[in-house]
Design a protein around this motif. Structure first.
Motif, short mmCIF file in Angstrom:
data_model
loop_
_atom_site.label_atom_id
_atom_site.label_comp_id
_atom_site.label_asym_id
_atom_site.label_seq_id
_atom_site.Cartn_x
_atom_site.Cartn_y
_atom_site.Cartn_z
N PHE A 1 0.38 -0.99 0.00
CA PHE A 1 0.33 -0.31 0.07
C PHE A 1 0.61 1.16 0.17
CE2 PHE A 1 -4.46 -0.98 1.90
CZ PHE A 1 -5.20 -1.90 0.74
N GLY A 2 2.14 1.01 0.07
CA GLY A 2 3.21 2.28 0.07
C GLY A 2 4.42 1.88 0.64
N ILE A 3 5.46 2.60 0.30
CA ILE A 3 6.56 2.43 0.59
C ILE A 3 7.41 3.86 1.25
CG2 ILE A 3 9.08 2.41 -0.92
CD1 ILE A 3 8.13 0.02 -1.95
N ASP A 4 8.17 4.01 2.43
CA ASP A 4 8.01 5.01 3.17
C ASP A 4 9.93 4.89 2.58
OD1 ASP A 4 9.55 7.14 4.46
OD2 ASP A 4 8.78 6.43 6.24
N GLN A 5 10.26 5.78 1.70
CA GLN A 5 12.14 5.87 1.32
C GLN A 5 12.65 6.65 2.24
OE1 GLN A 5 12.16 6.99 -2.85
NE2 GLN A 5 10.97 6.63 -3.48
N ARG A 6 11.91 7.20 2.75
CA ARG A 6 13.37 7.75 4.05
C ARG A 6 13.02 7.49 5.09
NH1 ARG A 6 9.09 12.47 6.93
NH2 ARG A 6 9.24 12.98 4.39
N ASN A 7 12.43 6.00 5.98
CA ASN A 7 12.96 5.61 6.72
C ASN A 7 13.19 4.22 6.51
OD1 ASN A 7 11.59 7.34 8.84
ND2 ASN A 7 9.94 8.18 7.90
N ARG A 8 12.29 3.66 4.85
CA ARG A 8 12.29 2.37 4.42
C ARG A 8 11.76 1.39 5.49
NH1 ARG A 8 17.50 1.59 2.09
NH2 ARG A 8 18.00 -0.50 2.25
N LEU A 9 10.16 2.56 4.97
CA LEU A 9 9.53 0.77 5.65
C LEU A 9 8.70 0.62 4.75
CD1 LEU A 9 8.69 2.49 8.66
CD2 LEU A 9 10.04 0.60 8.61
N ILE A 10 8.59 -1.24 4.30
CA ILE A 10 7.23 -0.90 3.65
C ILE A 10 5.80 -1.23 4.30
CG2 ILE A 10 6.90 -2.46 1.57
CD1 ILE A 10 9.57 -3.49 1.04
N TYR A 11 4.64 -0.12 3.94
CA TYR A 11 3.41 -0.63 3.98
C TYR A 11 2.87 -1.91 3.44
CZ TYR A 11 4.23 3.01 7.61
OH TYR A 11 4.88 3.73 8.54
N LEU A 12 2.59 -2.91 3.66
CA LEU A 12 1.49 -4.03 3.08
C LEU A 12 0.35 -4.41 4.64
CD1 LEU A 12 2.61 -6.66 4.44
CD2 LEU A 12 4.69 -6.27 3.12
N VAL A 13 -0.35 -5.38 3.29
CA VAL A 13 -1.57 -6.23 4.03
C VAL A 13 -1.24 -7.84 3.77
CG1 VAL A 13 -3.97 -6.80 3.48
CG2 VAL A 13 -3.53 -3.49 3.82
N HIS A 14 -1.58 -8.09 5.26
CA HIS A 14 -1.84 -9.30 5.46
C HIS A 14 -2.17 -9.91 6.58
CE1 HIS A 14 0.05 -13.35 5.84
NE2 HIS A 14 0.44 -13.52 6.64
#
Length: 973
Positions: free
Chosen positions: A818-831
């Motif tokens: 659902f989105g990638i936070d390039q600044r904090n290197r986080l991947i937002y995903l649904v599971h």
């Protein structure tokens, strides 16, 4: 005779038509009295009821011979005591439970009786109170005792009056002095009863009062005080005295319990052992008839009855070896019978699981046969294990016949790990040549199960192509899986044969192409195409051969290279300017000798790339009132970065807001028509736009007045693509202006083919390529810039690629990002189905446990995620959006995306007002205000989540997905 029989006898006595004797009534009262018996609550209630009825019966007929002595601590309780026989009493009674006739018949009704009169001589010696404090009186009494002046010591103690709680300890010590050293029990009683009522409530004083009564041969009074105290609160001497009273009243079991408590207390009581013997003897006598019944039942073969009676006897008396022997004999006989039954069941059973279960029970029960049982159990387990392995072998053979390769792989690898199936493992490998590459393959053990299985299936496909003579198609597959199978001889043999054949074919093809070029019959463009084809063919050759061919090709092209006239140079210069090749354009510019022609080309390119820039006044207004219903019909969101927002005014005009510099600009160009923002490097203000319906991409820098297009790239020409291939996506490079990443797609099969990297102006593109033909790609997006990384996902896994397009280890979850936070290197995903945040190693960082509705949405519907407030901005209808709270599972009402705008992840929510008249903007950060600005409602509650799929529950969510504003409608309905 047990208590239930005593109750029955009391009932008969109460119903008797002849008045029983007072002795029989008193005996019945003492037998049914439950005070010192260990009875359940219902039985105690029944005992007190019968006791009260018997006491009324006694007083109504013989009341003139009894008096009521008030309880020393409870004014509502009295002792029914005989007038002429001090040792006879009818227990304590509740005044409220005595009938009116009973109270009328007793002697001296209403008067307090029971304290022995104090002689005139003693009364003169013992003052009513002393002016000294209790501690001083105690000290003087101790001094008198040391001088053997017992009378004065007794007088000092008798005068003590405790007023404060601090005086109680001194009073206790003084009473113990009278009790233990002087023996003045009556004085101790009188002194205690003379204390204020609130002092006499102290449990220590009541215990001393009970001991004094007991030592003064007043058992009824002592028992009454003891009954008002809990046995666990008493000291050892008091417990022994209480037990003596209980034994006197015939409640031996209660006496035994008191003595058991006394054993846990410190101290030494001389009569303790003798009292315990008396208690045990009495209990043994009571248990003897029951034990005789148990012996009789045992001799008659009634084993259950014998055990029941023996246990009843042991409840009365513990020292009954006959009862214990009966229980042990019966249990031993039963145990032997059960063992015989279990062995018979084992012998007759043919089911392996049942035989193991029976042996397990026998192992617990039959201690003498433990060795034999363990041997039999081991035999059964080995037999079951052998049958299980045979079943796995049958499954493998069937899967091999059906060519179900994943099942084959799992079964072979399972067998390889079984230490007791070495022979079967060897036999399985011999079933098919395809299994040979799996035998003791250490590299497979260091690879994940999914990747190892995938590599083996790819090997099978390559071998089929090899066997069919299609070496050229087999080679890429063999190269892909070679790191896994390179240590296997049969694989190396096949691989080297394919490579040798392809190298020979490549040499023949390269020689043919170069021969045609050397013949001189081809044009320069045709010769260049032949040389490029030869370069592609020699990629498979060894390094030295490939270098020799490359040098020959370069020399040949240099010889054939025609001299360029001004027109050709100008066209190359124009193409270099158009595609953003700054260094090449500068080099070509020096080669052109006509300044006017260069100026014409520069004017043409500058006009095409020009963006008209106009500043838009932007005011940050934190005090601005927010109008949730406000819309700006002329503005539509075009795209955003983590610092920019694009708002479209028209087909050819956009407004760019930079929230870091807090500036806004109107950008106008005819080129904006039909463009969509596809990639960005926000910190460098670089943007890449895709021209819809084509393979053309526009590169631009948008930074205030410096804004302009810098390149127009047609990937069809740059990559020499065939007609049946299109560029599905392109990305900027953060380190080279002429370098791009591209995604190729088969438009007919709708299948992603590869992710590649290319550099403009090389004549050939030898950049790395990630082949994605094996799986259906669900998504590709940028994960970072400087360095460039990309996230790729399929229906089964996700992974990150490096700049060189090498794949990191896979994360085996389907693509639902659902989105990638390039600044904090986080991947937002649904599971499962919540939103989760993982780092770039796929380790879980945050789990939003209440976000149950996101799993029913699509990733492209999410416009922004704000981790700070746990909110998400989503859109289900063009131009309209809703907020979703990850912590409360609530949706907001809808609003216009031209008024509520946001940056990319990590998002910040802004409210904007745009004035067309003044062409100015005001913005406000509302990130922490949306919780109370909007209406919120839980469309599908956490409580009802387990009931899905329920059409009634899903209906509001479906309506919202279709674009309807459902928040607030359910409450209205």
């Amino acid at each position: 005779m047990d208590w239930q029989q005593d109750v029955a006898n009391a009932e008969v006595l109460l119903r008797s038509v002849v008045t029983p004797s007072s002795e029989r009534i008193i005996s019945a009262i003492k037998k049914v009295n439950p005070t010192r018996l260990c009875l359940p609550d219902p039985d105690k209630k029944e005992g007190y009821r019968l006791k009260s009825q018997l006491q009324n019966l006694l007083l109504e007929h013989y009341g003139e011979a009894f008096q009521l002595v008030p309880h020393p601590c409870s004014p509502n309780v009295v002792l029914i005591k005989h007038l002429f026989l001090p040792s006879v009493d009818a227990c304590h009674a509740d005044l409220g439970a005595l009938s009116a006739p009973a109270l009328e018949n007793v002697s001296i009704p209403g008067e307090e009786v029971g304290r022995k009169p104090v002689t005139e001589k003693r009364r003169q010696k013992m003052p009513a109170g002393s002016a000294l404090s209790p501690r001083d009186s105690l000290r003087r009494a101790q001094q008198c005792l040391e001088e053997y002046d017992y009378i004065t010591a007794e007088q000092e103690v008798a005068g003590i009056r405790a007023i404060n709680p601090d005086d109680v300890s001194a009073l206790c010590s003084a009473i113990m002095l009278l009790h233990q050293h002087v023996g003045a029990y009556q004085t101790a009683i009188d002194t205690l009863l003379a204390q204020p009522p609130h002092v006499l409530k102290d449990k220590r004083l009541r215990e001393l009062l009970a001991l004094a009564y007991h030592s003064n041969a007043m058992p009824a009074e002592a028992g009454a005080v003891f009954d008002s105290l809990h046995p666990s609160e008493l000291g050892k001497e008091a417990l022994v005295a209480y037990a003596r009273l209980a034994l006197r009243d015939g409640t031996a079991r209660f006496a035994r319990e008191l003595l058991r408590l006394a054993e846990t207390k410190d101290g030494l009581i001389a009569e303790f052992d003798e009292l315990r013997r008396e208690v045990e003897q009495l209990l043994t006598r009571k248990a003897e008839p029951v034990l005789q019944q148990a012996e009789s039942a045992f001799s008659q073969g009634e084993w259950d009855q014998a055990v029941t009676l023996s246990r009843q006897a042991l409840e009365e008396a513990k020292n009954l070896p006959k009862a214990r022997r009966i229980i042990a004999l019966v249990e031993a006989m039963k145990e032997q019978g059960e063992l015989i039954t279990l062995w018979q069941a084992f012998e007759s059973s043919s089911n392996g699981k049942e035989r193991q279960r029976l042996l397990g029970r026998l192992l617990e029960r039959d201690k003498r046969s433990r060795a034999r049982i363990n041997t039999l159990l081991q035999v059964e387990k080995e037999k079951e294990r052998h049958e299980f392995i045979e079943q796995r072998l049958r499954t493998l053979r069937q899967a091999l016949r059906d060519e179900k390769w994943p099942e084959c792989y799992d079964e072979v690898m399972w067998l390889s790990r079984q230490e007791d199936a070495v022979r079967e493992y060897h036999d399985v490998i011999a079933l098919s040549p395809l299994f040979e590459v799996l035998y003791r393959n250490k590299q497979l053990e260091r690879t994940s199960r999914h990747d190892a299985q995938e590599a083996w299936i790819t090997y099978i496909e390559a071998k089929k192509l090899f066997d069919a003579g299609r070496d050229r198609e087999a080679l890429p597959m063999l190269q892909k899986v070679r790191p896994v199978f390179r240590a296997v001889p049969c694989f190396n043999s096949m691989y080297h044969r394919v490579v040798a054949a392809q190298q020979a074919a490549a040499t023949v093809e390269a020689d043919r192409l170069l021969t045609d070029v050397r013949g001189g019959a081809l044009s320069y463009q045709e010769s260049l195409a032949h040389c490029n084809a030869a370069r592609a063919a020699i990629d498979i050759l060894p390094g030295e051969s490939r270098a020799a061919y490359a040098a020959a090709i370069d020399d040949l092209l240099e010889q054939l290279k025609p001299s360029k006239d001004t027109e050709v140079l100008l066209e190359e210069y124009r193409q270099a300017r158009m595609t953003g090749q700054t260094a090449r354009a500068s080099s070509l510019r020096e080669m052109v000798t006509e300044p006017s022609a260069l100026a014409a080309v520069d004017a043409e390119v500058d006009a095409l790339m020009r963006i008209e820039v106009e500043p838009v006044p932007l005011v940050y207004s934190p005090d601005m009132e927010v109008d949730v219903a406000r819309e700006h019909p002329g503005l539509q969101r075009v795209g955003s970065t983590d610092r920019h927002v694009f708002l479209g005014e028209s087909e050819t005009s956009v407004i760019l807001i930079d929230f870091v510099e807090m500036t806004a600009w109107r950008l106008q160009s005819e080129n904006f028509s039909g463009l969509g923002l596809i990639d960005d490097i926000a910190d460098q203000h670089l943007f890449l736009f895709h021209e819809r319906g084509t393979n053309r991409y526009w590169r631009a820098i948008m930074k205030g007045r410096e804004s302009r297009f810098t390149a127009l790239i047609d990937f069809t020409q740059a990559l020499c693509l065939p007609e049946d291939t299109q560029v599905a996506r392109a990305f900027l490079s953060s380190c080279k202006e002429t370098e791009y990443f591209y995604v190729l797609k088969d438009p007919v099969k709708e299948k992603i083919l590869c992710l590649g990297r290319m550099t403009l102006g090389l004549g050939r593109n030898s950049g790395p390529e990630c082949n994605l033909r094996m799986e259906e790609i669900q998504g590709i997006t940028r994960a970072s810039s400087a360095p460039d990384h990309f996230a790729v996902g399929t229906k089964t896994a996700m992974w990150l690629t490096s700049r060189n397009l090498r794949m990191a280890p896979k994360f085996h979850l389907p693509w639902h990002v659902f989105g990638i936070d390039q600044r904090n290197r986080l991947i937002y995903l649904v599971h499962g189905p919540r939103l989760k945040a993982c780092d770039y190693k796929w380790d879980l960082i945050q789990d939003y446990t209440h976000s149950i509705c996101l799993g029913m949405s699509y990733g492209h519907s999410v416009r922004g995620i704000c981790p700070e407030t746990g909110t998400v901005l989503m859109t289900y209808k063009t131009g309209r959006g809703v907020f979703y709270n990850l912590e409360t599972n609530e949706f907001s009402n809808q609003f216009s995306l031209s008024t509520f705008i946001c940056t990319d992840v990590p998002s910040t929510w802004y409210y904007m007002e745009y004035s067309e008249e003044t062409s100015s903007m005001r913005v406000k950060d509302i990130t922490h205000e949306v919780s109370h600005l909007m209406k919120w409602e839980e469309i599908i509650s956490m409580d009802n989540y387990q009931k899905i799929p329920d059409e009634a529950l899903l209906d509001p969510l479906r309506r919202m997905l279709a674009g309807e504003d459902v928040v607030g409608l359910q409450n209205e309905n």
